[in-house]
Design an enzyme around this catalytic site. Sequence first.
Site, PDB file in Angstrom:
ATOM      1  N   LYS A 100       0.830  -1.214   0.000  1.00  0.00           N
ATOM      2  CA  LYS A 100       0.000   0.000   0.000  1.00  0.00           C
ATOM      3  C   LYS A 100       0.857   1.254   0.000  1.00  0.00           C
ATOM      4  CE  LYS A 100      -3.603   2.543   0.232  1.00  0.00           C
ATOM      5  NZ  LYS A 100      -4.906   2.487   0.830  1.00  0.00           N
ATOM      6  N   HIS A 175     -10.340   3.269  -3.701  1.00  0.00           N
ATOM      7  CA  HIS A 175     -11.465   4.158  -3.372  1.00  0.00           C
ATOM      8  C   HIS A 175     -11.544   5.383  -4.283  1.00  0.00           C
ATOM      9  CE1 HIS A 175      -8.191   5.945  -1.177  1.00  0.00           C
ATOM     10  NE2 HIS A 175      -8.295   5.184  -0.121  1.00  0.00           N
ATOM     11  N   ASP A 248     -13.530   0.180   1.954  1.00  0.00           N
ATOM     12  CA  ASP A 248     -12.830   1.179   2.763  1.00  0.00           C
ATOM     13  C   ASP A 248     -13.571   1.397   4.081  1.00  0.00           C
ATOM     14  OD1 ASP A 248     -10.856   2.950   3.493  1.00  0.00           O
ATOM     15  OD2 ASP A 248     -11.691   4.629   2.351  1.00  0.00           O
TER      16      ASP A 248
HETATM   17  C1  NCD Z   1      -9.113   5.551   6.461  1.00  0.00           C
HETATM   18  C2  NCD Z   1      -8.846   5.221   7.933  1.00  0.00           C
HETATM   19  O1  NCD Z   1      -9.583   5.713   8.780  1.00  0.00           O
HETATM   20  O2  NCD Z   1      -7.913   4.459   8.204  1.00  0.00           O
HETATM   21  N1  NCD Z   1      -9.971   6.688   6.398  1.00  0.00           N
HETATM   22  C3  NCD Z   1     -10.761   7.051   5.358  1.00  0.00           C
HETATM   23  O3  NCD Z   1     -11.361   8.114   5.414  1.00  0.00           O
HETATM   24  N2  NCD Z   1     -10.901   6.282   4.305  1.00  0.00           N
HETATM   25  C4  NCD Z   1      -7.836   5.760   5.735  1.00  0.00           C
HETATM   26  C5  NCD Z   1      -7.967   5.756   4.238  1.00  0.00           C
HETATM   27  O4  NCD Z   1      -8.250   4.737   3.623  1.00  0.00           O
HETATM   28  O5  NCD Z   1      -7.784   6.826   3.643  1.00  0.00           O
HETATM   29 ZN    ZN Z   2      -8.907   3.018   3.423  1.00  0.00          ZN
END
Ligand code: NCD
Ligand code: ZN
Length: 346
Positions: A100, A175, A248
């Site tokens: 990642k 995402h 996500d």
């Molecule tokens: C994710 C997290 O909280 O770990 N938060 C989010 O808003 N998606 C981190 C990420 O995937 O960007």
């Molecule tokens: Zn994420």
Amino acid sequence: MSDHLTIRRPDDWHLHLRDGAMLAAVLPETARHFARAIVMPNLVPPVVTGAEAAAYRDRIRAALPAGMVFEPLMTLYLTEGTDPEDVAAAHASGLIKAVKLYPAGATTNSASGVTDFNKIAAVLERMAEIGLPLCTHGEVTDADVDIFDREAVFIDRVLDPLRRAHPGLKVVMEHITTAQAAEYVRSVDTGLGATITTHHLVINRNHILVGGIKPHYYCLPVAKREEHRLALVAAATSGDPRFFLGTDSAPHIDALKEHACGCAGCFTATNTMSILAEVFEAESALDRLEGFTSLNGPAFYGMPANEARLTLIKGPPFHYPSKIDSADGPVTVFDPGFPLHWQVDD
Ligand code: NCD
Ligand code: ZN
């Protein structure tokens, strides 16, 4: 249209399971419906080495309630100090399925991410050789780039040059939130895929900001204009195998979401399959749900689709719990803002 839909059991190609009490609380929410998930490495401290990923996998397995079946697909958090040989060994042993890339400072727990992309060239070269995908958090972090433009700028300034420098590298744009990202994925025939979340198929930026600020709709990348949401729905429901589900799902306790500096992340593990059925049905694309949740992701990652099945049954509107409990505090479940008729038969 039938009121039953049976599909191969879905996988989640982008998931935050956290650790400790939060892991114990959220893991059953995913394992109830999903067979496998690509588990994000942004713990504190991050999961950087193969040894750390193995230990984290063991903690996930230990937290799985008896009787549930779930396979965590581990990832490493890429830093400027990542050792290509450690990555290759973790891949060769079957431990990790992706690496990642977080640009430093882009999102929750990304302080150890990458600032100088030249410093990761050797790792990316090795990954291209061994066929190990790079998952990207696609946002630049430059203070002078507007937060709503950060994904589109990342494609031009970082992703496209990186892919040209490493032509054999498999890349997942994680995402995606913009029409530009969907278009960029479509412009490449092989080796590039994208995950789309549940919430980005449902909300646009008005949902976050109109009528009072809604912290439970705040995530990164932040939801964009309605035209972008529509582009994501079109991509997800198109049947194009380059697009697949990565929820996500990113739990934070309510005290940290409902805060003067609220954390980014929507928690969607619990009700994702019901929401997606609703979204796909509205597009007359229920026959393509299985591709998005259960076939396209395994094909991209070079894994077999699951043999087990999952059935959704349509009935009168029903309600998921609005929160789940963890020993650290309650976590609010994403509210799609419309009734859910498709219930998972579990
Ligand atoms: C994710 C997290 O909280 O770990 N938060 C989010 O808003 N998606 C981190 C990420 O995937 O960007
Ligand atoms: Zn994420």
